[in-house]
Structure formats: structure tokens, C-alpha cells
Design a protein around this motif. Structure first.
Motif, PDB file in Angstrom:
ATOM      1  N   LYS A  13       0.665  -1.288   0.022  1.00 42.04           N
ATOM      2  CA  LYS A  13       0.030  -0.073  -0.043  1.00 42.04           C
ATOM      3  C   LYS A  13       0.884   1.221  -0.110  1.00 42.04           C
ATOM      4  O   LYS A  13       0.461   2.334  -0.361  1.00 42.04           O
ATOM      5  N   SER A  14       1.920   1.351   0.489  1.00 46.64           N
ATOM      6  CA  SER A  14       3.101   2.387   0.791  1.00 46.64           C
ATOM      7  C   SER A  14       3.656   2.887  -0.917  1.00 46.64           C
ATOM      8  O   SER A  14       3.763   3.857  -1.044  1.00 46.64           O
ATOM      9  N   PHE A  15       4.170   1.590  -1.425  1.00 47.73           N
ATOM     10  CA  PHE A  15       5.117   1.778  -2.392  1.00 47.73           C
ATOM     11  C   PHE A  15       4.427   1.396  -3.776  1.00 47.73           C
ATOM     12  O   PHE A  15       5.132   1.786  -4.881  1.00 47.73           O
ATOM     13  N   TYR A  16       3.429   0.749  -3.943  1.00 50.55           N
ATOM     14  CA  TYR A  16       2.960   0.097  -5.199  1.00 50.55           C
ATOM     15  C   TYR A  16       1.540   1.342  -5.749  1.00 50.55           C
ATOM     16  O   TYR A  16       0.648   0.637  -5.596  1.00 50.55           O
ATOM     17  N   GLY A  17       2.013   2.671  -5.724  1.00 47.46           N
ATOM     18  CA  GLY A  17       1.134   3.380  -6.208  1.00 47.46           C
ATOM     19  C   GLY A  17       1.576   4.476  -7.412  1.00 47.46           C
ATOM     20  O   GLY A  17       2.780   4.388  -7.520  1.00 47.46           O
ATOM     21  N   SER A  18       0.778   5.055  -7.954  1.00 45.55           N
ATOM     22  CA  SER A  18       0.949   5.864  -9.220  1.00 45.55           C
ATOM     23  C   SER A  18       1.952   6.993  -8.540  1.00 45.55           C
ATOM     24  O   SER A  18       2.862   7.576  -9.527  1.00 45.55           O
ATOM     25  N   SER A  19       1.881   7.536  -7.413  1.00 49.56           N
ATOM     26  CA  SER A  19       2.989   8.742  -6.963  1.00 49.56           C
ATOM     27  C   SER A  19       4.429   8.231  -7.136  1.00 49.56           C
ATOM     28  O   SER A  19       5.201   8.807  -6.894  1.00 49.56           O
ATOM     29  N   ASN A  20       4.560   6.674  -7.082  1.00 48.30           N
ATOM     30  CA  ASN A  20       5.938   5.990  -7.039  1.00 48.30           C
ATOM     31  C   ASN A  20       6.245   5.236  -8.043  1.00 48.30           C
ATOM     32  O   ASN A  20       7.018   4.193  -8.099  1.00 48.30           O
ATOM     33  N   CYS A  21       5.635   5.457  -9.260  1.00 51.39           N
ATOM     34  CA  CYS A  21       5.910   4.759 -10.331  1.00 51.39           C
ATOM     35  C   CYS A  21       6.222   5.412 -11.799  1.00 51.39           C
ATOM     36  O   CYS A  21       5.962   6.551 -11.862  1.00 51.39           O
ATOM     37  N   LYS A  22       7.021   4.552 -12.465  1.00 54.82           N
ATOM     38  CA  LYS A  22       7.488   5.037 -13.844  1.00 54.82           C
ATOM     39  C   LYS A  22       7.214   3.951 -14.882  1.00 54.82           C
ATOM     40  O   LYS A  22       7.186   2.668 -14.361  1.00 54.82           O
TER      41      LYS A  22
END
Length: 263
Positions: free
Chosen positions: A201-210
Motif C-alpha cells: 500500500k505504501s510503495f505500489y502506487g501511481s505516485s511512486n511509479c515510472k
């Protein structure tokens, strides 16, 4: 006279070819676009085959984890079930179209990669969307995964190359740095589903994606990506707390690890 004889007569193998320098190298540069939610998409449009590779990169590697096995287990378990499909259904949905789904994790990043024919992207990309956004980490699948991982851990720990690599990272980075922390047997008992869900939930989001594209790319690819991944339904944490940890290298320049019966 045959072609082979003519060829042998015209080439003198005792004379080496002239030395030539490479005057210019043409590099294909990636172009950048943005989805509606500001995810950067880097693409290299090259090749003649109707084939495409789409890689989703998340800053969710071993550096970001709070305990050993957290990052690698989350990444490996993405394909083991979602709120819509189980592991077998996910595999079948991808394999049926001759596509291939690959996950991987490193010290700094985690990735989900799709290889598919362009004509099947409209069908296979929603499967990846489901895997990335709706992973559930089923308890049964997690238990099986950890048992298999633990067995592989014991096998690898009998290899001198593995022992040397582990000790090397400890000496270079220190035993408290994420790059220098190595998995211990007790770590397999300490991790549970809640640890995976928290990390996911913390790291697999659109704000942390390329997103990185390679292959034969047309505008339909960007439209499909924006449709599946351009929304605000999977933002995750906008402000990720990642501690900066000091590298503490060992001053000793030579180390000997003794292992019985090793060659």
C-alpha cells in the motif's frame, strides 16, 4: 566452378582485415510523455515486429523495506492472486495470448514487466492492471512461497559464491545498511501477510511509479496505458518516508571464510 571454390579463392585468410575506427554511433533516445495522473512514460519506438515490452518501475526495492524479505516477497506474490483472479487464472489470462509477465526486485526498485503482441495489448494490459492495483497476498500462497524460498535459502547457503557475496556486501556497506543486510533463517518466520500489505500500500502506487516502453509503439498504446493506469484510484502514499542510512565499510581489506569440504 562452385560458389564455395570462388569464395575460397577470393579471400586470403592470412591477411587480417584493415583496422577501422567507429566514427559515429547512433543512439535511439527515449521520449517522455505523462499520463493524466503525471506518471512519466519513457518510450523507445524501434523494431519492425508487432511486439512491445512495458515495464512498470516502483521505488520499492530492498532499500525501502523495514524488514528482510519484505520487498522481494511482495513483488513475487503480485501474481499469486488479486481481488478478481487467483494465481491460475492470472497465468492462464496471460499465457492464452502468448504474452509473458515477469516480476523482479533489486536493491532500489521493483518491476512488473509485460511482453506481448500489440494486437493483444488491449486484453493483456488489464490483467497487469489488476495485478498491480489489486494484489491480495493469499495466506496459503504466501505459506507455500516462504517454504520454497526457505529451501532455496538452505541450498544456496552451501555455495561458496553465495557465502562470499553475502560477506562482501556486509564489509562494503555495513550490517545495518539495507545493501549489507542479509537474510537469516529466522526472517522466514518473522514475516507475515500484514507486513506485505503495508509495504504494498505504501510503495505500489501511481505516485511512486515510472513506465518504460520499448518495441513498435503507436498512439493506441498510450491511450490504453492512460485508461488503465492514468487514474487517481491507486495513488498510494504521496510522501514516502525513506531514511538515509550511512554506509559503514569495514577497514579490514582481506577476509577469510572457512567452509568445510569446500574446494
Amino acid at each position: 566452378m562452385t560458389v564455395e571454390k570462388i569464395f575460397m579463392q577470393t579471400i586470403d585468410r592470412t591477411i587480417s582485415p584493415d583496422f577501422k575506427t567507429v566514427d559515429k554511433i547512433e543512439m535511439i533516445r527515449a521520449t517522455e510523455k505523462r499520463l493524466r495522473n503525471n506518471i512519466p512514460v519513457y518510450s523507445i519506438n524501434a523494431g519492425t515486429q508487432e511486439l512491445i515490452k512495458i515495464e512498470f518501475l516502483f521505488g520499492a526495492g530492498m532499500y525501502q523495506q523495514k524488514m528482510p524479505l519484505q520487498a522481494s516477497t511482495v513483488n513475487a506474490m503480485l501474481e499469486e492472486g488479486t481481488s478478481k483472479m487467483n494465481a491460475a487464472q492470472i497465468a492462464e489470462a496471460v499465457d492464452y495470448y502468448g504474452a509473458f509477465l515477469e516480476v523482479g526486485v533489486s536493491q532500489d526498485n521493483a518491476s512488473v514487466v509485460l511482453y506481448t503482441l500489440n494486437k493483444h495489448l488491449i486484453t493483456t494490459l488489464p490483467v497487469v492492471e489488476d495485478v498491480v492495483k489489486n494484489a491480495t497476498f493469499p495466506e496459503d500462497e504466501l505459506s507455500t512461497h516462504l517454504i520454497n524460498k526457505k529451501q532455496k535459502f538452505h541450498v544456496n547457503n552451501q555455495k561458496v559464491a553465495t557465502l562470499a557475496r553475502k560477506r562482501f556486501t556486509e564489509l562494503i556497506f555495513g550490517t545495518k545498511h539495507p545493501y549489507g543486510i542479509n537474510v537469516q533463517e529466522s526472517d522466514f518466520e518473522n514475516i507475515n501477510r500484514s507486513h506485505l500489505v503495508d509495504f504494498y500500500k505504501s510503495f505500489y502506487g501511481s505516485s511512486n511509479c515510472k513506465i518504460v516502453l520499448a518495441g513498435k509503439i503507436n498512439e493506441d498504446v498510450f491511450s490504453l496505458l492512460d485508461e488503465c493506469f492514468g487514474g487517481t484510484d491507486w495513488e498510494g502514499k504521496n510522501e514516502l518516508e525513506i531514511n538515509k542510512i550511512e554506509v559503514v565499510s569495514n577497514k579490514e581489506r582481506e577476509q577469510l571464510i572457512y567452509k568445510e569440504e569446500a574446494l
